[in-house]
Design a protein around this motif. Structure first.
Motif, PDB file in Angstrom:
ATOM      1  N   ASP A 161       0.823  -1.219   0.000  1.00  0.00           N
ATOM      2  CA  ASP A 161       0.000   0.000   0.000  1.00  0.00           C
ATOM      3  C   ASP A 161       0.855   1.266   0.000  1.00  0.00           C
ATOM      4  O   ASP A 161       0.334   2.378   0.120  1.00  0.00           O
ATOM      5  N   GLY A 162       2.177   1.103  -0.096  1.00  0.00           N
ATOM      6  CA  GLY A 162       3.059   2.268  -0.115  1.00  0.00           C
ATOM      7  C   GLY A 162       3.160   2.963   1.235  1.00  0.00           C
ATOM      8  O   GLY A 162       3.245   4.196   1.290  1.00  0.00           O
ATOM      9  N   ILE A 163       3.138   2.193   2.302  1.00  0.00           N
ATOM     10  CA  ILE A 163       3.175   2.784   3.633  1.00  0.00           C
ATOM     11  C   ILE A 163       4.383   3.700   3.788  1.00  0.00           C
ATOM     12  O   ILE A 163       5.483   3.381   3.333  1.00  0.00           O
ATOM     13  N   THR A 164       4.174   4.850   4.419  1.00  0.00           N
ATOM     14  CA  THR A 164       5.195   5.903   4.475  1.00  0.00           C
ATOM     15  C   THR A 164       5.396   6.383   5.915  1.00  0.00           C
ATOM     16  O   THR A 164       4.421   6.787   6.568  1.00  0.00           O
ATOM     17  N   PRO A 165       6.609   6.339   6.414  1.00  0.00           N
ATOM     18  CA  PRO A 165       6.866   6.957   7.718  1.00  0.00           C
ATOM     19  C   PRO A 165       6.758   8.477   7.597  1.00  0.00           C
ATOM     20  O   PRO A 165       7.166   9.055   6.581  1.00  0.00           O
ATOM     21  N   TYR A 166       6.203   9.112   8.613  1.00  0.00           N
ATOM     22  CA  TYR A 166       6.144  10.572   8.588  1.00  0.00           C
ATOM     23  C   TYR A 166       6.590  11.126   9.943  1.00  0.00           C
ATOM     24  O   TYR A 166       6.563  10.449  10.963  1.00  0.00           O
ATOM     25  N   GLY A 167       7.024  12.381   9.895  1.00  0.00           N
ATOM     26  CA  GLY A 167       7.584  13.001  11.088  1.00  0.00           C
ATOM     27  C   GLY A 167       6.680  14.060  11.682  1.00  0.00           C
ATOM     28  O   GLY A 167       5.515  14.232  11.305  1.00  0.00           O
ATOM     29  N   THR A 168       7.247  14.819  12.611  1.00  0.00           N
ATOM     30  CA  THR A 168       6.450  15.792  13.358  1.00  0.00           C
ATOM     31  C   THR A 168       5.953  16.934  12.480  1.00  0.00           C
ATOM     32  O   THR A 168       4.888  17.482  12.731  1.00  0.00           O
ATOM     33  N   GLU A 169       6.720  17.324  11.457  1.00  0.00           N
ATOM     34  CA  GLU A 169       6.267  18.419  10.616  1.00  0.00           C
ATOM     35  C   GLU A 169       5.002  18.031   9.863  1.00  0.00           C
ATOM     36  O   GLU A 169       4.052  18.823   9.772  1.00  0.00           O
ATOM     37  N   THR A 170       4.950  16.813   9.351  1.00  0.00           N
ATOM     38  CA  THR A 170       3.728  16.336   8.690  1.00  0.00           C
ATOM     39  C   THR A 170       2.581  16.230   9.676  1.00  0.00           C
ATOM     40  O   THR A 170       1.438  16.596   9.367  1.00  0.00           O
TER      41      THR A 170
END
Length: 877
Positions: A718-727
């Motif tokens: 599913d294209g899982i994406t880690p994201y950080g605090t800015e997102t």
């Protein structure tokens, strides 16, 4: 050289080379820098801060306020008294003009701290202190600022030498500074150590400080306290002068005069301010060929870098006889060292026979003995200053370090000041190194004379810690460099580092800020991460959220008092968002409350406020609501928390938790369930800080990376994406969710944030409730949270920018309507947007306001704070 071969206890077998003001000199082990300088004939050590007058060595201990030096090597350290610096080989120092210069490079030395408990703490290893320690039982700790005690240490007593007790606090808590190795190798020993001592009982045997007398030109090098000259002679073998004049108001200076005479010095005259002197002293003086003049004092001196003569006259007379001398010894009496007793809140009384303040009885756990209590001190004629003729420039110095004179004191009283505390601040007397040890009582006496008051009716200035100077490095101890503000990392931190995350500091935590791919900057990476969360599936490390376990029979009632909304009605298995306010009704934190059992809740807080909220809970439980049976425990680091976000999050979770029914009907919003996720026992919560379908998966922290990697593997298709605090910030701002500390600034209520729905109307009381009815909190023009859309969809407003009503910046004063709290580019909106606190903000929706940015003024449209998915349909997938 003025070092005598048959005097002193310095170790002559160990010579030490040092440099002062560019001159290479030699001393011995056991010397202070001051004694070594005197032994080499150096009397001028520094210059004064205000007038640049030569200044020398006044005393032999911590009370000295004139011999200020800067250590240049092995490491620069300014504003030290030469009398307190132990000499060591290779020392490089220079005199100071009243102020020093901080080092530009980091201090390579180590500093540390230790705790110790004792039944009895004795401060001072003189005869009185040793006697007190010898007669005590239990654990006895003896501290003294000198390298050696004055006698044998009693059996069973722990002795800390070179250790100065500098602060006494409540409940027998004492802070002391140990000088362990000024020139020690950092890897071998700490330079200084702060001892945190907890004592059942305290005995203060801190001795007394000799005080000077004020007279014209009383600041020249070579003018010294009589007791100090005796110390330099008998402890260091240094004869401070060859021809001395002695000026005294009491018997103690005679011992110094006789010792110096016996060591080969000529005593030109003893000027005794008293009218009579005992027959014994006269006989001893006559046997040494010393003239005594009673009723006399010193009315002037001459000299440059060292005194060359002193004028002795009858008290009240302006003219007298001039005596050639290279040393003038002064003794105006003795002040008991009552600083620590006063810090312990002991009261003082004025003793006119001593001309000093003494302890007015003991405290329940603090006893004062020896000369610190005034015992054995010689009676003295009270003489603060010698009458002197008026002069254009006043050279009657009260505080030698501050260059403060009698005229400064009289100017203060002439301006209407009556309190000694006010005079102290007006003149700055007693605010430098000596902290009033030599100047404080002089200023008090001169003030009392000017006002026609008796010191018995005057309260002395307050003695506050520290008793002596303590460097910031010593107070910091090991909390320096990376340890200055401890870095906290989550269990997932190694994975973030390995995969190229950029980090930001949130509180003490290192949190992934964003995950740039090759060629991506912050903006590009965040837009990609936002699209993944809104259109597919993404995950982040939310482990830093504060987590507090609150349990006990009264836990529900306690949370009802703490939060603005009702928590006791929450059912087990359910979650409720809550707002926490101070007593003034202003928002201090927000988060979720999970009911784990009837008597147990898990409270989440913002990352930066976790410690504050726990302290807030404990404060109320211990001080205002001690009847509540509640225990609050931080469990932040026990759990790894991973928010799984986006329309595809349900499908990904189903893959790793096949035993969990993740449908909306079985697993509704704001509920939680225990489940096995990727083979790990976990707690899964349906919470969303993005507005999307989302789950927060909590597992024991040691399984964090295993869980994270399992979710990544399950969501790979599913294209899982880690994201950080800015997102995270962008996603929540699109939904109008505030962040405490960013959208708030301690002046914002829940109502200002549009959260009246989170304020219970059913509860009889909670923190902040009464403040909501204050007129100030009901003003219609309060700042309220709104959204802003720049008319140019590419214009990014700087956070903190002000808002105005006109399309140009008018002449000052400019009426500011509010400020931008958050500003981002949005992938979902296809444009920039912002949140802001604006006066009467909700009433301005649809209006155009303006934001000055540099030389331009950017027009913006005021909107509701929720800019994306206002209906909230996306949270259920």
């Amino acid at each position: 050289m003025t070092r005598l071969p048959d005097r002193g206890v310095v170790d002559r077998a160990v010579p030490l080379k040092f440099t002062f003001d560019g001159r290479e000199l030699t001393g011995f082990r056991g010397d202070t820098l001051a004694s070594a300088l005197l032994a080499n004939g150096v009397h001028q050590v520094a210059t004064s801060i205000r007038y640049g007058r030569p200044r020398g060595i006044l005393a032999a201990g911590v009370e000295d306020a004139t011999a200020l030096v800067q250590i240049e090597a092995p490491f620069p350290e300014p504003m030290l008294s030469a009398t307190t610096v132990e000499l060591y080989d290779g020392l490089v120092a220079r005199g100071l003009p009243g102020q020093g210069k901080l080092a530009a490079e980091p201090d390579p030395a180590r500093y540390d701290a230790k705790h110790v408990h004792c039944d009895l703490l004795v401060v001072g290893a003189g005869p009185a202190g040793l006697a007190a320690a010898a007669g005590a039982s239990g654990r006895v700790l003896l501290v003294d600022d000198q390298p050696e005690p004055s006698g044998e240490i009693p059996d069973g007593v722990r002795f800390l030498s070179r250790t100065t007790a500098f602060g006494v606090y409540d409940d027998g808590f004492v802070l002391a500074l140990e000088r362990r190795g000024e020139n020690a190798a950092p890897e071998r020993i700490s330079r200084r150590r702060v001892w945190r001592i907890r004592a059942k009982r305290i005995v203060l045997a801190t001795g007394a400080h000799e005080r000077p007398v004020v007279f014209p030109d009383n600041d020249r090098p070579g003018i010294m306290l009589a007791g100090a000259a005796r110390t330099y002679l008998n402890r260091y073998g240094v004869l401070a002068g060859r021809r001395a004049v002695v000026f005294t108001t009491n018997d103690s200076a005679y011992a110094a005069a006789f010792d110096l005479a016996d060591a080969g010095a000529e005593i030109a005259v003893i000027a005794d301010a008293r009218d009579t002197v005992s027959a014994r002293l006269r006989e001893d003086a006559a046997a040494r060929g010393i003239e005594i003049r009673t009723g006399h004092g010193v009315v002037g001196t001459a000299g440059g870098d060292r005194i060359t003569s002193a004028v002795v006259a009858e008290l009240g007379a302006m003219q007298g006889d001039r005596f050639a001398c290279d040393l003038l010894l002064v003794s105006g009496g003795w002040n008991p060292a009552v600083h620590l007793f006063s810090q312990a809140r002991g009261t003082l009384r004025y003793a006119p026979e001593l001309g000093a303040y003494v302890p007015d009885g003991d405290l329940p756990a603090v006893r004062v003995v020896g000369s610190a209590a005034g015992e054995g001190l010689p009676e003295a004629k009270v003489l603060w200053q010698v009458p002197a003729a008026e002069s254009e420039v006043d050279t009657r110095f009260v505080d030698l370090q501050r260059d403060a004179t009698v005229s400064d004191v009289l100017r203060a009283t002439g301006a209407g000041l009556r309190s000694l505390e006010h005079v102290k601040r007006y003149t700055t007397i007693g605010t430098a190194h000596d902290q009033g040890k030599t100047s404080g009582l002089l200023a008090a006496g001169i003030t009392a004379e000017a006002l026609g008051r008796d010191l018995a009716g005057q309260r002395p200035t307050t003695f506050r810690p520290p008793y002596t100077s303590v460097s910031f490095a010593a107070l910091a101890g090991r909390n320096r460099g990376d340890l200055h503000d401890p870095v906290r990392v989550t269990a997932l931190h190694p994975w973030h580092v390995e995969h190229g995350a950029e980090f930001e500091n949130v509180g003490q935590w290192k949190r992934p800020w964003y995950y740039p791919r090759p060629g991506e900057d912050l903006e590009t990476a965040v837009l990609r991460e936002c699209r993944a969360a809104r259109t597919g599936v993404a995950l982040m490390d939310g482990s830093t959220l504060g987590k507090i376990d609150v349990q006990g029979p009264d836990a529900a009632a306690f949370l009802d008092l703490l939060y603005t909304n009702l928590m006791s009605s929450l059912k087990v298995g359910r979650i409720r968002y809550g707002v926490m306010c101070g007593v003034d009704g202003m928002v201090i934190d927000d988060g979720t409350v999970i009911r784990v059992a009837e008597d147990r809740f898990l409270v989440t807080t913002t990352t930066g406020n976790a410690a504050m909220v726990l302290e807030w809970m404990e404060e109320w439980l211990q001080t205002e609501w001690p009847h509540l049976r509640v225990f609050a425990t931080s469990v932040t680091e026990h759990w790894a928390t991973i928010p799984l976000v986006g329309p595809r999050s349900r499908a990904v979770l189903a893959k790793v938790a096949p035993g969990l029914d993740v449908s909306n009907d079985a697993f509704g919003f704001m509920t939680w369930q225990d489940a096995v996720v990727a083979g790990i026992d976990a707690r899964v919560c349906r919470i969303s800080f993005s507005g999307e379908l989302a789950y927060e998966i909590n597992a024991p922290s040691w399984y964090g990376i295993t869980l994270w990697e399992a979710l990544l593997a399950a969501g790979a298709e599913d294209g899982i994406t880690p994201y950080g605090t800015e997102t995270m910030h962008v996603l929540r701002a699109e939904k109008g969710y505030p962040i405490i500390g960013q959208e708030t600034d301690a002046t914002v209520t829940p109502q200002d944030l549009g959260m009246s729905w989170a304020v219970s109307k059913k509860k009889p009381d909670f923190l902040g409730k009464r403040s909501f009815t204050r007129a100030e909190n009901l003003r219609p023009d309060r700042k309220q949270l709104v959204g802003l859309l720049p008319q140019d969809p590419a214009a990014l407003l700087p956070e903190g920018s002000q808002l105005i009503e006109s399309d140009h910046v008018p002449e000052p004063p400019v009426r500011m309507l509010g400020h931008v709290t958050s500003s981002y580019r949005s992938a979902a909106l296809g444009r920039t947007f912002a949140l802001a606190l604006v006066r009467s903000g909700r009433g301005r929706v649809g209006q155009t306001l303006y934001v000055p940015v540099g030389e331009a003024v950017v027009p913006v449209t005021v909107t509701e704070s929720v800019l994306f998915d206002k209906e909230g349909t996306r949270r259920d997938g």
